[in-house]
Design an enzyme around this catalytic site. Structure first.
Site, PDB file in Angstrom:
ATOM      1  N   LYS A  51      12.493  -8.177  17.315  1.00 47.31           N
ATOM      2  CA  LYS A  51      13.004  -9.509  17.114  1.00 47.31           C
ATOM      3  C   LYS A  51      12.228 -10.568  16.325  1.00 47.31           C
ATOM      4  O   LYS A  51      11.078 -10.075  15.943  1.00 47.31           O
ATOM      5  CB  LYS A  51      13.283 -10.098  18.528  1.00 47.31           C
ATOM      6  CG  LYS A  51      12.125 -10.233  19.409  1.00 47.31           C
ATOM      7  CD  LYS A  51      12.285 -10.632  20.751  1.00 47.31           C
ATOM      8  CE  LYS A  51      11.192 -10.758  21.836  1.00 47.31           C
ATOM      9  NZ  LYS A  51      11.478 -11.265  22.923  1.00 47.31           N
ATOM     10  N   HIS A  83      23.396   1.316  12.455  1.00 44.03           N
ATOM     11  CA  HIS A  83      24.870   2.233  12.851  1.00 44.03           C
ATOM     12  C   HIS A  83      25.385   1.810  14.013  1.00 44.03           C
ATOM     13  O   HIS A  83      25.045   1.354  14.853  1.00 44.03           O
ATOM     14  CB  HIS A  83      24.386   3.453  12.946  1.00 44.03           C
ATOM     15  CG  HIS A  83      24.079   4.002  11.463  1.00 44.03           C
ATOM     16  ND1 HIS A  83      24.600   4.512  10.509  1.00 44.03           N
ATOM     17  CD2 HIS A  83      22.656   4.369  11.278  1.00 44.03           C
ATOM     18  CE1 HIS A  83      23.582   4.984   9.530  1.00 44.03           C
ATOM     19  NE2 HIS A  83      22.611   4.945   9.986  1.00 44.03           N
ATOM     20  N   ASN A 115       0.707  -1.057   0.048  1.00 45.57           N
ATOM     21  CA  ASN A 115       0.132   0.069  -0.145  1.00 45.57           C
ATOM     22  C   ASN A 115       0.907   1.172   0.014  1.00 45.57           C
ATOM     23  O   ASN A 115       2.350   1.170  -0.106  1.00 45.57           O
ATOM     24  CB  ASN A 115      -1.053   0.122   1.315  1.00 45.57           C
ATOM     25  CG  ASN A 115      -2.286   0.647   0.734  1.00 45.57           C
ATOM     26  OD1 ASN A 115      -2.510   1.375   0.183  1.00 45.57           O
ATOM     27  ND2 ASN A 115      -3.460  -0.117   1.339  1.00 45.57           N
TER      28      ASN A 115
END
Length: 202
Positions: free
Chosen positions: A168, A117, A87
């Site tokens: 996770k 990072h 969408n």
């Protein structure tokens, strides 16, 4: 300092890398050109949108659909399965591979983010970064505004409620909600017992 081609190879192999040199410039130029092209197409020209998506993405399965605009880093590292619906206003940060399975429902403003990072300030300031792949199984529904973070795998058929942040892995055949996303309960087994549109998933 390593040559830019080596830095690009470090990115695609999941190692720390720095964005510098011709290899990155060429990949970005290709991605931005195709991204601009697909986002400029008439919204109802689904055949043209699918054709450009086939150029932009690493693979784009038969019957997959995109409602533009969409945004990505490279496109070439993203694979969309057959019959999947994407969408409006979705983001694919694909410094690592993104695999979306068949017949998935990807709601507006979903973000699949493989980029990350270093936590220490010095390497971040020096421009080092990395990525981990994301895998979304067949028939998954990601509700509006879901964010999937680097390295996550979501099992087949699972439903992730609107606004969830998936930090996770999630198993197959569950409903997950929240920030961070947690498993709420298993999916219902049959249509008679199913909530067709659960209020908290809208």
């Amino acid at each position: 300092m390593e040559r830019s081609e080596e830095q690009f190879e470090r990115m695609t192999s999941g190692k720390l890398y720095r964005v510098e040199g011709h290899a990155f410039e060429a990949a970005f130029a290709r991605s931005m050109r195709l991204q601009d092209k697909i986002n400029a197409l008439p919204s109802d020209d689904t055949d043209a949108i699918a054709a450009v998506a086939g150029e932009l993405f690493g693979s784009f399965g038969d019957g997959a659909t995109i409602r533009t605009p969409l945004y990505c880093d490279y496109g070439a590292h993203t694979h969309i399965g057959a019959g999947t619906f994407i969408n409006f206003d979705c983001v694919f940060l694909d410094v690592a591979e993104i695999k979306v399975g068949k017949n998935c429902q990807i709601a507006p403003r979903v973000q699949l983010l493989t980029a990350e990072h270093p936590l220490p300030a010095t390497p971040r300031r020096e421009g080092w970064e990395s990525g981990r792949p994301i895998v979304v199984g067949d028939n998954v529904w990601l509700g509006a505004g879901v964010i999937v973070l680097p390295g996550v795998t979501i099992g087949e058929n699972t439903v992730v409620g609107a606004g969830a942040v998936v930090t996770k892995d999630l198993p197959a055949n569950v409903i997950a909600v929240g920030n961070p996303a947690r498993v709420l309960r298993p999916l219902p087994d049959d249509v008679e017992s199913a909530e067709l549109v659960p209020e908290h998933l809208l």
